[in-house]
Design an enzyme around this catalytic site. Structure first.
Site, short mmCIF file in Angstrom:
data_model
loop_
_atom_site.label_atom_id
_atom_site.label_comp_id
_atom_site.label_asym_id
_atom_site.label_seq_id
_atom_site.Cartn_x
_atom_site.Cartn_y
_atom_site.Cartn_z
N ASP A 219 -13.67 66.11 23.91
CA ASP A 219 -14.55 65.58 22.88
C ASP A 219 -15.33 64.38 23.42
OD1 ASP A 219 -15.26 65.30 19.91
OD2 ASP A 219 -14.42 63.32 20.34
N GLU A 273 -4.47 71.07 38.85
CA GLU A 273 -3.07 71.05 39.31
C GLU A 273 -2.29 72.24 38.78
OE1 GLU A 273 -1.31 67.41 38.09
OE2 GLU A 273 -2.81 66.14 39.08
#
Length: 547
Positions: A219, A273
């Site tokens: 956001d 990751e």
């Protein structure tokens, strides 16, 4: 206008490969759920995780491949959950972590991914970090937020305005300084120049990624940093008496600062990751800024949210040019996405009317890239007027009189023609409004000609036809009320012809084949030989034949 070959060669996806070679977020339809308005399970009038869990079979039948949830975190709910008091919890009105885990498992069992809203720009003033920060100028978390000495008076440190119109600075008498808030005073901005803040947000992301979340939508991703010197914004030369107060200044000091790109790179590294995850972002996708949010030198967002089709005039040439301009602006290795509705934008059926909403559905599901569908658009929900006394949006309270309230496109989903619209057994947090005949999920599920049925057919075709997932794109025609384009891959191709007008048209497309799907059911299988007749507000998808 009919396109020339040399111009069309600049279209993206010219290096298309088999869908099997692409990540899931390039193959699937993403479905945005405004959590408070999807399904209430306990009668408190607010949508929750258990409510979504009860509708996972509906989501599976719709044919979407990922769900994006607006914030589910603990929150005072002053801004629909975007005022977060804990980044690693579930708000009690939405459920708990155990319910979240059950929902995640149920979605994954049906082959549906889950994307969470990440709101890294600010917190609630009830977040423990801010409670510490405001307690003393010497608290270790003081620099986790943006504090400045006021001008004597005390007046704000500069002229920055919040998105909701008043000064973006709130004076705190406890310590004699003011803190910056891009949104409500109860939503203080985090100081993203502080590496400890960034590390804390990264750890919150890892908490959810380890739990099995498939990605995040970031956001306010373009406003993470502000001018370090706190210099004034310049005046907006277009500001006049008819302009809402938040637009009094040009946001050159608080939007899209160059340092923000590095922060997005860090977010991407965290996501990377974990295998097979995605990062969406709410950013400025104007041509001069779009490449940097994808990442020209280092990867950033997989999918900067593209709202251009919500703003372009609904005319064939304007829509065709907007599509081409976005594709031409993208970096070479980037992937497009298309949005026709969201919790911040007016409903597409209100903007275009119910007939063109069907054409818009076909456009969304057949353009090159990832379609993002806003919950309720699949049944043609329109904006619902909400009386100011019942309004919840801060825009309605803080900037009245300009029609800025987002409540009309956030009202609860219409599940059934009954009290509470099948959304709740209690009083809904926003009024559901009248329920016109045929406007609910229950009614449209029984109607093979409904918009819901059309969406299901479109998502099914998109999964069955590799051309729609990974094929090349070429605009063929954008005149006379018609937008037509081709999608093709490995010798197999489709032509999509959309009548964006209220008139009968018969464009010559030099295309031969059969209709595989139309907005009108009785055309399926019809033979096309060069010229096609389209009724008002009609669209067809043609499986092209060689020769």
């Amino acid at each position: 206008m009919r396109e020339t070959a040399d111009k069309l060669d600049r279209s993206r996806l010219n290096d298309a490969h088999s869908p099997a070679d692409r990540p899931w977020w390039q193959q699937e339809v993403i479905y945005q759920i405004f959590t408070p308005s999807f399904q209430d399970s306990n009668g408190d009038g607010i949508g929750d995780l258990a409510g979504i869990l009860s509708r996972v079979d509906y989501l599976a039948r719709l044919g979407i491949g990922a769900v994006w949830l607006t914030p589910i975190y603990p929150s005072p709910l002053l801004d629909a959950g975007y005022d977060i008091a804990d980044f690693t919890g579930v708000g009690s009105c939405f459920g708990d972590l155990a319910t979240f885990d059950r929902l995640l498992t149920a979605l994954h069992d049906r082959g549906i991914r889950l994307i969470l809203d990440l709101v890294p720009n600010h917190t609630s003033d009830q977040h423990p970090w801010f409670i510490e920060s405001r307690s003393s100028r010497y608290n270790p978390k003081r620099d986790w937020y943006i504090w400045a000495d006021p001008v004597p008076g005390p007046l704000p440190p500069n002229n920055w305005l919040s998105r909701f119109g008043a000064s973006a600075w709130a004076y705190d008498p406890t310590t004699g300084q003011s803190y910056y808030h891009a949104f409500l005073p109860e939503q203080p901005d985090l100081n993203w120049r502080n590496p400890q803040v960034r590390a804390a947000i990264h750890d919150a992301m890892r908490f959810w990624l380890r739990r099995g979340v498939d990605g995040f939508r970031v956001d306010a991703a373009a406003v993470l940093a502000e001018d370090a010197l706190l210099r004034d914004e310049p005046p907006n030369p277009d500001f006049d008496g008819d302009t809402p107060r938040p637009e009094r200044f040009r946001r050159t000091r608080t939007d899209s600062q160059a340092v923000t790109r590095g922060y997005l790179t860090e977010l991407r590294r965290v996501v990377d990751e974990f295998p097979d995850r995605v990062l969406l972002g709410e950013v400025d996708t104007t041509p001069d800024k779009l490449p940097s949010f994808y990442g020209e030198d280092e990867p950033r967002l997989h999918l900067p949210l593209n709202y251009r089709l919500l703003e372009v005039p609904w005319k064939p040439d304007a829509v065709g040019r907007a599509v081409q301009a976005f594709l031409d602006t993208m970096p070479e290795s980037a992937w497009p996405d298309w949005v026709l509705g969201s919790h911040d934008k007016p409903r597409i059926a209100s903007r275009l009317g119910p007939e063109q909403a069907r054409v818009a559905a076909m456009l969304l599901m057949t353009l090159p890239g990832t379609p993002i569908l806003y919950a309720g658009d699949e049944i043609g929900m329109e904006n619902v007027p909400v009386p100011p006394a019942l309004g919840q949006d801060p825009f309605e309270r803080c900037v009245p009189g300009y029609g800025l309230s987002r409540d009309p496109f956030r009202v609860p989903l219409r599940w059934a023609p009954e009290s509470g619209a099948g959304f709740t057994t209690g009083e809904p947090w926003l009024p559901t409004g009248p329920l016109p005949l045929g406007s609910t999920v229950a009614e449209q599920e029984e109607d093979p000609c409904s918009l819901l049925a059309l969406y299901r057919r479109l998502t099914g075709l998109r999964r069955d036809r590799p051309e729609l997932q990974a094929g090349r794109y070429r605009r063929i025609l954008s005149e006379g009320g018609v937008l037509a384009y081709a999608r093709w891959l490995d010798g197999s191709g489709l032509v999509i012809a959309l009548n964006l007008s209220a008139s009968d048209v018969a464009p010559t497309l030099d295309c031969r084949g059969r209709v595989v799907l139309g907005t009108v059911l009785d055309r399926d299988g019809e033979r096309i030989d060069g010229c096609i007749r389209l009724s008002p507000h009609e669209g067809v998808i043609i499986a092209a034949e060689d020769g």
